[in-house]
Design an enzyme around this catalytic site. Structure first.
Site, PDB file in Angstrom:
ATOM      1  N   TYR A  79      46.671  41.231  29.468  1.00  0.00           N
ATOM      2  CA  TYR A  79      45.512  40.502  29.979  1.00  0.00           C
ATOM      3  C   TYR A  79      44.253  40.927  29.231  1.00  0.00           C
ATOM      4  CZ  TYR A  79      48.677  39.697  33.964  1.00  0.00           C
ATOM      5  OH  TYR A  79      49.731  39.374  34.769  1.00  0.00           O
ATOM      6  N   PRO A 106      50.784  32.584  43.872  1.00  0.00           N
ATOM      7  CA  PRO A 106      51.229  32.014  45.142  1.00  0.00           C
ATOM      8  C   PRO A 106      50.434  30.775  45.541  1.00  0.00           C
ATOM      9  CG  PRO A 106      49.879  33.951  45.537  1.00  0.00           C
ATOM     10  CD  PRO A 106      50.104  33.892  44.057  1.00  0.00           C
ATOM     11  N   LEU A 107      49.337  30.538  44.823  1.00  0.00           N
ATOM     12  CA  LEU A 107      48.527  29.344  45.078  1.00  0.00           C
ATOM     13  C   LEU A 107      48.719  28.297  43.981  1.00  0.00           C
ATOM     14  CD1 LEU A 107      45.277  31.122  46.311  1.00  0.00           C
ATOM     15  CD2 LEU A 107      46.915  29.829  47.690  1.00  0.00           C
TER      16      LEU A 107
END
Length: 305
Positions: free
Chosen positions: A36, A183-184
């Site tokens: 990242y 999860p969204l």
């Protein structure tokens, strides 16, 4: 991840404030990776958690390396495992990593070698627990036979449920916790993404099949149904989607990403929602068919190895 790449420009002041607010709200697991921002995110997390290290568990990952033609490669050989861990420890500014994941399985290296090297990190006190990400069921079994695997991090949401067939039962048989990322649905299930044109030019979602053309339009119907259901309960679509994942078991710990305190607080509040079996069925029923794959082929082939 979103604080350093993939979802438009980051803001370090707001990012640090968001991490501090998360701790104040009782969040204890912070997840990053050496990929990242090419290390920048680990450095950011390290700065933000300085002085509060004993209040949290830090998870990070290794495995992605620059590939041919500007793409991504994967390394899971013993030497690289040790090199990557030492670099992550330095960037985070800590003496140990609580949960260390193999970001993706390197199919050119026996998983026994990779996990064996990770186990050496545990023995050296540099790592406490081992994890894997997007690994297949058989690979999990082989890995777990070398050293206990504490957690599997894989995508799991209302519109990505493929781990339910083989991987989830394997995790539960072996006692491996499940840490769902996205999860969204990469923000789609919140209802806040109404047009790809409104996303930043460098937003990774512009290159994901589910956000393209007709796929995007067809998938909006899912969000519309979810939004209607959430309104009936006085919550947001995102909270309902996140609570659905949270309710999949006591061994499930979703890690929604956010760059801002506003959405952090919304996400944390979702943990307080109590859903019945009927509620869960109704939420799942808002998704009939999802248009488009999760990734383009070059990334999709790294899933479930």
């Amino acid at each position: 991840m979103g604080m350093s790449q993939s979802y438009g420009q980051g803001d370090e002041t707001e990012s640090v404030a968001t991490i501090h607010r998360a701790i104040d709200l009782g969040v204890t697991l912070f997840d990053t990776a050496d990929q990242y921002g090419l290390g920048a995110n680990e450095e950011l997390v390290g700065r933000a958690l300085k002085g509060r290290r004993d209040q949290v568990a830090i998870a990070t990952k290794f495995g992605f390396v620059p590939g041919d033609g500007g793409g991504l490669g994967i390394r899971g050989d013993k030497a690289y495992v040790h090199e990557a861990a030492n670099r992550s420890l330095a960037r985070l500014g800590v003496d140990h990593i609580d949960l260390y994941y193999q970001h993706r399985v390197d199919d050119t290296v026996p998983i026994e070698e990779t996990i064996g090297a990770m186990a050496e990190l545990v023995q050296a006190g540099k790592v406490r627990y081992l994890g894997m990400s997007e690994a297949g069921a058989e690979t999990l079994r082989r890995a777990h036979a070398v050293h206990p695997i504490a957690a599997l991090q894989s995508e799991w949401s209302l519109w990505t449920r493929d781990i339910e067939a083989e991987v989830r039962p394997t995790c539960r048989e072996l006692g491996i916790g499940i840490v769902p990322f996205s999860p969204l649905g990469r923000g789609f299930l919140t209802g806040n993404v109404t047009s790809v044109d409104k996303l930043a030019a460098d937003d990774m979602r512009r290159n994901l099949p589910r956000f393209e053309g007709e796929n995007f339009d067809r998938n909006l119907a899912i969000v519309q149904r979810l939004t209607t259901l959430a309104a009936e309960r006085g919550v947001t679509a995102g909270q309902l989607a996140l609570a659905w994942v949270q309710h999949q078991g006591d061994d499930v710990v979703p890690i929604p990403g956010t760059k801002r305190r506003k959405y952090l607080e919304e996400n944390v509040a979702a943990a307080e929602l109590a859903l019945t079996a009927e509620d869960l069925a109704a939420i799942a029923g808002t998704v009939d068919a999802v248009a488009g794959d999760r990734y383009r082929p070059e990334m999709q082939k790294l899933v479930g190895r």
